[in-house]
Design an enzyme around this catalytic site. Sequence first.
Site, short mmCIF file in Angstrom:
data_model
loop_
_atom_site.label_atom_id
_atom_site.label_comp_id
_atom_site.label_asym_id
_atom_site.label_seq_id
_atom_site.Cartn_x
_atom_site.Cartn_y
_atom_site.Cartn_z
N MET A 183 5.34 6.49 -4.02
CA MET A 183 5.94 5.64 -2.98
C MET A 183 4.98 5.43 -1.82
O MET A 183 3.97 6.12 -1.68
CB MET A 183 7.22 6.30 -2.45
N HIS A 184 5.33 4.47 -0.99
CA HIS A 184 4.79 4.27 0.36
C HIS A 184 3.42 3.60 0.43
O HIS A 184 3.05 3.12 1.49
CB HIS A 184 4.71 5.60 1.14
N ASP A 223 8.81 7.07 -7.91
CA ASP A 223 8.70 8.23 -8.79
C ASP A 223 9.84 9.22 -8.60
O ASP A 223 10.41 9.72 -9.58
CB ASP A 223 7.35 8.93 -8.62
#
Length: 493
Positions: free
Chosen positions: A80-81, A237
């Site tokens: 992520m991110h 994830d």
Amino acid sequence: MTPAAVLGLDLGTSRVKALLCTTDGTVLGRGAAGYQVAAPRDGWAETDPEQWWQAARSAVRAALGPAPAQVAGLAIVGQMHGLVLYAERAVVLRPAIVWLDGRASAEVGDYLRLPADLRARLGNAPSAGMAGPILLWLSRHEPGLYRQARWMLSPKDWLRTRLTGEPATDPTDASGTLLFDLERDAWAADVAEALGLRTDLLPPILPSAQVAGHLLPSAAEAFGLPAGLPVATGAADTAASLLAAGLPAPKAPESPGWALLILGTGGQLIVPAAASADIGATNLFRSVGPGTYRLAGAQNVGAALDWVRRTLGASWDELYGTAERPWSASTPVFLPYLAGERWAHRDSGGAWTGLTLAHGREDLMRAALEGVAFLLRGQLDELRAAGCAPAKIMLAGGGSTPPAWRQLLADVLDLPLYPAGTDELTVRGATNLAAIAAGTVPDGRATARSGRKIGQAVTAADTFRLAEAGYRRFGSSSSLPPKRLVPLYRAMS
């Protein structure tokens, strides 16, 4: 003829995994390939997306093997991110900035100055490693590239877009950008506008298991897959892992339930939870399908242990072997903040404290394991402060398998740990989504749970009180001003 199969890809922080399995969960093939995360400056973390492409290609071809199955669907999940600036004609404008990056710390202040009602709808306190602050940093420091960009994409969304030519994201990844309205389940255009960001960079949001596109002929040839293969939107994830874990529901709504602890480059404690106003030092993200989950994440888990291992010239077996040593009050305290943490210790660096001439290499390795375990205990305490108090923990991830390490974690967390029965929860979550998108199963649970059993519980030993005393020493050392610490990470790197 090999039975019809689905293919899942997990774009992790330093490795891509591929899993080929039938829709009943029988594994037909596995593949994995690594790639590099660069640190061009102190506190930065970047990856050339072309490395993701090459690693994914290698992993898929290894999973397919010499006699490819009749693949019916594909899904990609991943870290992520991160943020990729993507121009027209599939041009990547610069290396991807990934979640370990801390360059946007000043831009976090812009978020904190937003009206409280805008911030509340994001469900998360701002952090430098999230896409919103990173995009704001790019608009200020690389304005030419920012103006050229057509899309802002997360890592897994970039890879899927490269495969299909269709840009999109899903709610689980969107909810981690600090540009997503959890209340309205849509982009927070008003937040982006208040920050002066372009809303046209935000890609369409599609359900995680929906077909987002079909495999382009050129991509099909590169990966050894059939052209036109349906590709699911995919998921973050942790959301994919939660889907595959299939955590047992609590017997009553108010009773303590399960948490999922995933150990990899970072560490995440995840609890299915309803949205609430109590954010604290935790995150609230969208689940696959309806609902949300609360996450308490630590950045310095596998990343910190790998640094210790390489710096001390040790193998992973040597490092985890020190978990068999007994608890001792004379063990040094290891502060694992090599990459900083999401809301704390961003600039303090890592350190061993309490060193004496009597300490040696194995003491430092044992201290590193304890320090990472104490960091995870702190995240468990943050979950409890946010109103989530699990009674049991399912343990998963590539960094969860050594038995002595599991016992050390159980001593520190003082909760029963149940091994998930696989270290592939994340990529199994991807195969679930692929199966749903391909229409081979009505939902993804068949591939999630088949072929594995939850392991026997690991409980705290009689010496858990020594672990509790170590946690108190760790807390005291963590609160020391940085100038009183020994910043070995920066001195030795």
